[in-house]
Design a protein around this motif. Sequence first.
Motif, PDB file in Angstrom:
ATOM      1  N   GLY A   1     104.129  53.758  60.469  1.00 54.95           N
ATOM      2  CA  GLY A   1     104.051  52.975  61.765  1.00 54.95           C
ATOM      3  C   GLY A   1     102.885  53.546  62.447  1.00 54.95           C
ATOM      4  O   GLY A   1     101.743  53.948  61.966  1.00 54.95           O
ATOM      5  N   SER A   2     102.915  53.127  63.638  1.00 52.47           N
ATOM      6  CA  SER A   2     101.390  53.453  64.590  1.00 52.47           C
ATOM      7  C   SER A   2     101.514  54.762  64.919  1.00 52.47           C
ATOM      8  O   SER A   2     102.476  55.404  64.791  1.00 52.47           O
ATOM      9  CB  SER A   2     101.774  52.470  65.922  1.00 52.47           C
ATOM     10  OG  SER A   2     103.024  52.855  66.496  1.00 52.47           O
ATOM     11  N   PRO A   3     100.447  55.127  65.614  1.00 52.00           N
ATOM     12  CA  PRO A   3     100.136  56.592  65.910  1.00 52.00           C
ATOM     13  C   PRO A   3     101.345  57.271  66.845  1.00 52.00           C
ATOM     14  O   PRO A   3     101.451  58.474  66.645  1.00 52.00           O
ATOM     15  CB  PRO A   3      98.762  56.663  66.550  1.00 52.00           C
ATOM     16  CG  PRO A   3      97.877  55.318  65.724  1.00 52.00           C
ATOM     17  CD  PRO A   3      99.101  54.439  65.704  1.00 52.00           C
ATOM     18  N   PRO A   4     101.823  56.263  67.810  1.00 50.56           N
ATOM     19  CA  PRO A   4     102.920  57.135  68.520  1.00 50.56           C
ATOM     20  C   PRO A   4     104.075  57.439  67.804  1.00 50.56           C
ATOM     21  O   PRO A   4     104.864  58.161  68.483  1.00 50.56           O
ATOM     22  CB  PRO A   4     103.155  56.074  69.520  1.00 50.56           C
ATOM     23  CG  PRO A   4     102.108  55.175  69.508  1.00 50.56           C
ATOM     24  CD  PRO A   4     101.632  55.127  68.262  1.00 50.56           C
ATOM     25  N   MET A   5     104.115  57.222  66.443  1.00 53.46           N
ATOM     26  CA  MET A   5     105.500  57.482  65.777  1.00 53.46           C
ATOM     27  C   MET A   5     105.579  58.646  65.339  1.00 53.46           C
ATOM     28  O   MET A   5     104.780  59.219  64.374  1.00 53.46           O
ATOM     29  CB  MET A   5     105.545  56.310  64.595  1.00 53.46           C
ATOM     30  CG  MET A   5     106.993  56.626  63.897  1.00 53.46           C
ATOM     31  SD  MET A   5     106.913  55.210  62.488  1.00 53.46           S
ATOM     32  CE  MET A   5     108.502  55.387  61.958  1.00 53.46           C
ATOM     33  N   ASN A   6     106.413  59.658  65.852  1.00 52.68           N
ATOM     34  CA  ASN A   6     106.629  61.070  65.230  1.00 52.68           C
ATOM     35  C   ASN A   6     108.263  61.079  65.034  1.00 52.68           C
ATOM     36  O   ASN A   6     109.002  60.911  66.175  1.00 52.68           O
ATOM     37  CB  ASN A   6     106.126  62.082  66.176  1.00 52.68           C
ATOM     38  CG  ASN A   6     104.713  62.117  66.298  1.00 52.68           C
ATOM     39  OD1 ASN A   6     104.056  62.540  65.366  1.00 52.68           O
ATOM     40  ND2 ASN A   6     104.012  61.535  67.245  1.00 52.68           N
TER      41      ASN A   6
ATOM     42  N   PHE B   1     107.493  47.181  71.428  1.00 58.94           N
ATOM     43  CA  PHE B   1     107.096  46.651  70.334  1.00 58.94           C
ATOM     44  C   PHE B   1     106.553  45.266  70.444  1.00 58.94           C
ATOM     45  O   PHE B   1     106.851  44.396  71.354  1.00 58.94           O
ATOM     46  CB  PHE B   1     108.419  46.720  69.233  1.00 58.94           C
ATOM     47  CG  PHE B   1     109.001  47.774  68.695  1.00 58.94           C
ATOM     48  CD1 PHE B   1     108.612  48.543  67.517  1.00 58.94           C
ATOM     49  CD2 PHE B   1     109.937  48.199  69.651  1.00 58.94           C
ATOM     50  CE1 PHE B   1     109.259  49.712  67.263  1.00 58.94           C
ATOM     51  CE2 PHE B   1     110.566  49.553  69.318  1.00 58.94           C
ATOM     52  CZ  PHE B   1     110.056  50.288  68.062  1.00 58.94           C
ATOM     53  N   ARG B   2     105.389  45.080  69.833  1.00 56.92           N
ATOM     54  CA  ARG B   2     104.770  43.928  70.062  1.00 56.92           C
ATOM     55  C   ARG B   2     104.884  42.721  68.897  1.00 56.92           C
ATOM     56  O   ARG B   2     104.903  42.881  67.680  1.00 56.92           O
ATOM     57  CB  ARG B   2     103.220  43.998  70.073  1.00 56.92           C
ATOM     58  CG  ARG B   2     102.820  44.691  71.308  1.00 56.92           C
ATOM     59  CD  ARG B   2     103.053  44.187  72.712  1.00 56.92           C
ATOM     60  NE  ARG B   2     102.596  44.897  73.649  1.00 56.92           N
ATOM     61  CZ  ARG B   2     102.551  44.747  75.023  1.00 56.92           C
ATOM     62  NH1 ARG B   2     103.259  43.802  75.297  1.00 56.92           N
ATOM     63  NH2 ARG B   2     101.902  45.641  75.850  1.00 56.92           N
TER      64      ARG B   2
ATOM     65  N   THR C   1     110.129  46.853  57.704  1.00 54.02           N
ATOM     66  CA  THR C   1     110.018  48.077  58.169  1.00 54.02           C
ATOM     67  C   THR C   1     108.674  48.580  58.790  1.00 54.02           C
ATOM     68  O   THR C   1     108.439  48.985  59.916  1.00 54.02           O
ATOM     69  CB  THR C   1     110.692  49.148  57.197  1.00 54.02           C
ATOM     70  OG1 THR C   1     112.044  48.956  57.255  1.00 54.02           O
ATOM     71  CG2 THR C   1     110.538  50.582  57.884  1.00 54.02           C
ATOM     72  N   THR C   2     107.489  48.569  57.859  1.00 58.62           N
ATOM     73  CA  THR C   2     106.633  49.005  58.234  1.00 58.62           C
ATOM     74  C   THR C   2     105.717  48.211  59.168  1.00 58.62           C
ATOM     75  O   THR C   2     104.846  48.772  60.002  1.00 58.62           O
ATOM     76  CB  THR C   2     105.478  49.322  56.967  1.00 58.62           C
ATOM     77  OG1 THR C   2     105.624  48.137  56.010  1.00 58.62           O
ATOM     78  CG2 THR C   2     106.063  50.568  56.321  1.00 58.62           C
TER      79      THR C   2
ATOM     80  N   SER D   1     103.880  47.863  64.715  1.00 55.04           N
ATOM     81  CA  SER D   1     103.946  47.131  66.243  1.00 55.04           C
ATOM     82  C   SER D   1     104.376  47.703  67.230  1.00 55.04           C
ATOM     83  O   SER D   1     104.345  47.417  68.295  1.00 55.04           O
ATOM     84  CB  SER D   1     104.748  45.976  65.802  1.00 55.04           C
ATOM     85  OG  SER D   1     106.125  46.037  66.192  1.00 55.04           O
ATOM     86  N   MET D   2     104.670  49.354  67.052  1.00 52.87           N
ATOM     87  CA  MET D   2     105.306  49.985  68.069  1.00 52.87           C
ATOM     88  C   MET D   2     103.921  50.461  68.909  1.00 52.87           C
ATOM     89  O   MET D   2     103.197  51.174  68.512  1.00 52.87           O
ATOM     90  CB  MET D   2     106.042  51.145  67.921  1.00 52.87           C
ATOM     91  CG  MET D   2     106.749  52.022  68.880  1.00 52.87           C
ATOM     92  SD  MET D   2     107.870  53.152  68.112  1.00 52.87           S
ATOM     93  CE  MET D   2     106.624  54.160  67.572  1.00 52.87           C
ATOM     94  N   GLU D   3     103.708  50.040  70.184  1.00 48.72           N
ATOM     95  CA  GLU D   3     102.711  50.311  71.058  1.00 48.72           C
ATOM     96  C   GLU D   3     102.893  51.403  71.677  1.00 48.72           C
ATOM     97  O   GLU D   3     102.006  52.467  72.182  1.00 48.72           O
ATOM     98  CB  GLU D   3     102.314  48.836  71.981  1.00 48.72           C
ATOM     99  CG  GLU D   3     101.091  49.308  72.897  1.00 48.72           C
ATOM    100  CD  GLU D   3     100.668  48.236  73.600  1.00 48.72           C
ATOM    101  OE1 GLU D   3     100.379  47.082  72.979  1.00 48.72           O
ATOM    102  OE2 GLU D   3     101.027  47.995  74.821  1.00 48.72           O
TER     103      GLU D   3
END
Lengths: 456, 497
Positions: free
Chosen positions: B295-300, B483-484, B439-440, B445-447
């Motif tokens: 996912g995007s970088p904010p995903m932990n 999410f965008r 999924t990916t 797309s999670m901003e």
Amino acid sequence: MSLQGMVDKALELSRADDCIVIADHVSSANLRFAGNTLTTNGTMESTRITVISVAGRSSGVVSRSAVRPDQLEELVAAADRAAREAQPAEDAGDLIAGTEPSASWGEPLQPTDIDVFGRFTPALGEVFAAAERGGRRLYGFAEHTLTTTFVGSTRGLRLRHDQPTGRLEVNAKSADLKRSAWSGVATRDFADVDVAALDAQLAERLEWAKNRVELPAGRYETLLPPSAVADLMVYMYWSMGARDALDGRTVFSKPGGGTRVGERLAAIPVTLRSDPGEPGLACAPFTIAHASSRESSVFDNGLPLSPTDWLAEGTLAALRQTRHSARLSGLPVTPSIDNLVMEGPGDGRGLAEMIAATERGLLLTCLWYIRSVDPQTLLLTGLTRDGVYLVEDGHVVGEVNNFRFNESPVDLLGRLTEVGASEPTLPREWNDWFTRTRMPALRVPDFNMSTVSQAS
Amino acid sequence: MRQIDDDFRSLPLRRLADAALQRARELGAEHADFRLERIRAETLALHDARLEGALDADDLGLAVRVVKNGTWGFASGVELTPEAAVRVAEQAVRVAEVSAPINRERIELAPEPVYSDQEWVSAYEIDPFEVPQSEKVGLLADWSAALLKGADHVSARLLQVKEQKFYADSAGTSTLQQRVRLHPELNAVKIGESGFEDMSTLAPPVGRGYEYLTGTGWDWQNELAQLPELLAEKLAAPSVEAGAYDLVIDPTNLWLTIHESIGHATELDRALGYEAAYAGTSFATFDQLGELVYGSPPMNVTGDRTAVHGLATIGYDDEGVEAQSFDIVRDGILVGYQLDRRMALMKGLGRSNGCAFADSPGHMPMQRMANVSLQPAPGGPSTEELIAGVERGLYIVGDKSWSIDMQRYNFQFTGQRAYRIHHGRLAGQVKDFAYQATTTDFWGSMEAVGGPQTYLLGGAFNCGKGQPGQVAPVSHGCPAALFRGVRILNTVQEAGK
């Protein structure tokens, strides 16, 4: 003390107005495999005593496993107390009066064990070896369960039912895991299981899949094989509760009140029915209810079950209901039965003949992860799995990508263009709960494949 | 702090374990473990404020699992005597012997320190089984009656579970544990002239006691007071226009998307193919560990069996491994899997991270889900601030329908309600919506993720996996997130209407 003795003793101990005691003995054995090798296995044995006490119009239910004879008094007292303290039960009614005890009432238990696989295990080993040589990897599960249920009551019930349930699922994959095929069978004792024949079918399907065809989402003429039909019809059957329909909250509710019983649903005069005596699919011939719910009533324990048409010649003929909901609906008492048969009019064609008669369409293997999206239409979503094949000019010409579908089985009934010959089949998704089905293949002219799934 | 019930502690736990483990050793087992469990469950169901069904049931029994000559053997029984424990051990060894000819992978387990005589009890105040059934039914009936003033029908359910486990193994570990969980849920239905709508409470199932129904951990009065009006608004709402939308997803909905698209996808047994014929495999294959852009970088994302009130929280797992917390996705990259002892050793990952679980004494432990949670951004935005960043979108609240494919690529979810977002503000509910994605793509797309003030622990009692089928309770914490460009379906159109 035998379980039958425990039932008699518990009934003696109850101080409630009435009492029902259900004793269940479950034994099972299983083998699980992946990548041509065993992964897990086991045997299990359990017993459970469920005491349903009735005080006036209230009931109390307490169920305990592994009960010793010296613990019965405490168990019965707890159920009696729960009944005394409970609100009046909405489904309260006369208990079913006992007649003759089941002929097998006094016979000892005959649990299953790992030896039920005595002939099957070596055959599976040979199939593993053949698959290894053929570049296939086999995954799957074999399970045999024997459930013995005793139902006794202070109104004279002494009923017994022995239910064998067996199932085998085999999933074959190519060595690179890109091609996948599935087959499954229901069995009562594993004596009739030919795992080598299943493997041969799967090998043929993996061959079909060597030619890959990518297709976009859309509506396609689709042949649903019996297993896929079973999963859709079982879901519809589970959604055919009379109480919820009367409440106005299902696809079987009539706008303005009442149910749609009597309404024509299917374009072709299909029958959907259950029969506890159905050859090869025999199940309990009387109601067994451990607790009351939307579609079951503890007061109905021991109620004889009769052959029931849910759809008769394409018309909604009955909904699943208790004696209580039948009083509310004014319809006949038609309780749940643990098998399901769908049949078309006359002798339908086999799946191979249906393929041969297809100009262009999709042939599915099975459906997966089926969930309700909208109860108003019974719109279901789910995935195709382990083989979607393109049929052109009567022949399978390759394997297609998987899809997510959005479809209602009720709506599908109205769009069917062909009903094949019915055959025993194992629902892929619901076989943890429902194995006894006989279904035809169906032809649907415009099955809604909503989006492409990358899964292989 | 509650203590383990005396009536469970007083069972002959150690005596039965010693008898079974000794017999397994005598018969040549390289490893043996023993469980004695009692799982008590009470279900109450009301319809239109009247009791519809009540069942108080338990599941008591013992189980022996062995490894003999590199093959598993498992057996269980219900008689709690040393003689019966010995017989079950003999059956387990017999199962291993029968199975050996078709086993080609030698079973070996990752080492784990020995924990002797350890005890653990979950965080709860009031044992729900000590509360009279009439009091619980009365509370649900009162709540139902209040909702019926604005609804045509109301269903209420309360599931209560107390799980007690004694575990001992041939290495010397022995643990005694007890945990309690509750799942209350009310659903209201309103029938209109052209159809009906329903709405369920958002309160998640939790690892708490009866105090959860009386003001601790959830504001029931507030939720129940709002629900009829929200339901009436939903019934009258316009049908959503299908297309791509920006989504702000509330944690009451997002937990389930995490469960399906991250939780199951990062179970190593699935990634290795052991669930291939049933639950399926995973797109997150082992060769991509450390490299897959999930996912995007904010995903932990973390896995843990330690979160207070978490449904998968425990002191020690069903292989005697101490509960831990571990990373699964860090800065958007796949960095870890959920493990049991066998897979940890097989893949050279060192110690198991403690995800073995069996749902009853009749079932063999398998790798089951930890509390898999999306971490909030420290100092991150509120839900309102996330919504303010959306020009045209939907705010989705509460879980409802869910489905995902067998490799965890393609999913489709609905929710309890969705609000149109117009120029950064909520603009009323829409209905007939579902979101569908891969999924990916979705996690890519999670901003933004919300801050800790938006974080909530959701979850389920009934996560299914394995054959024979097992159910496991699990929690998932998450913040609200943005999410965008996600695909929204109109479910009426999907039905061809």
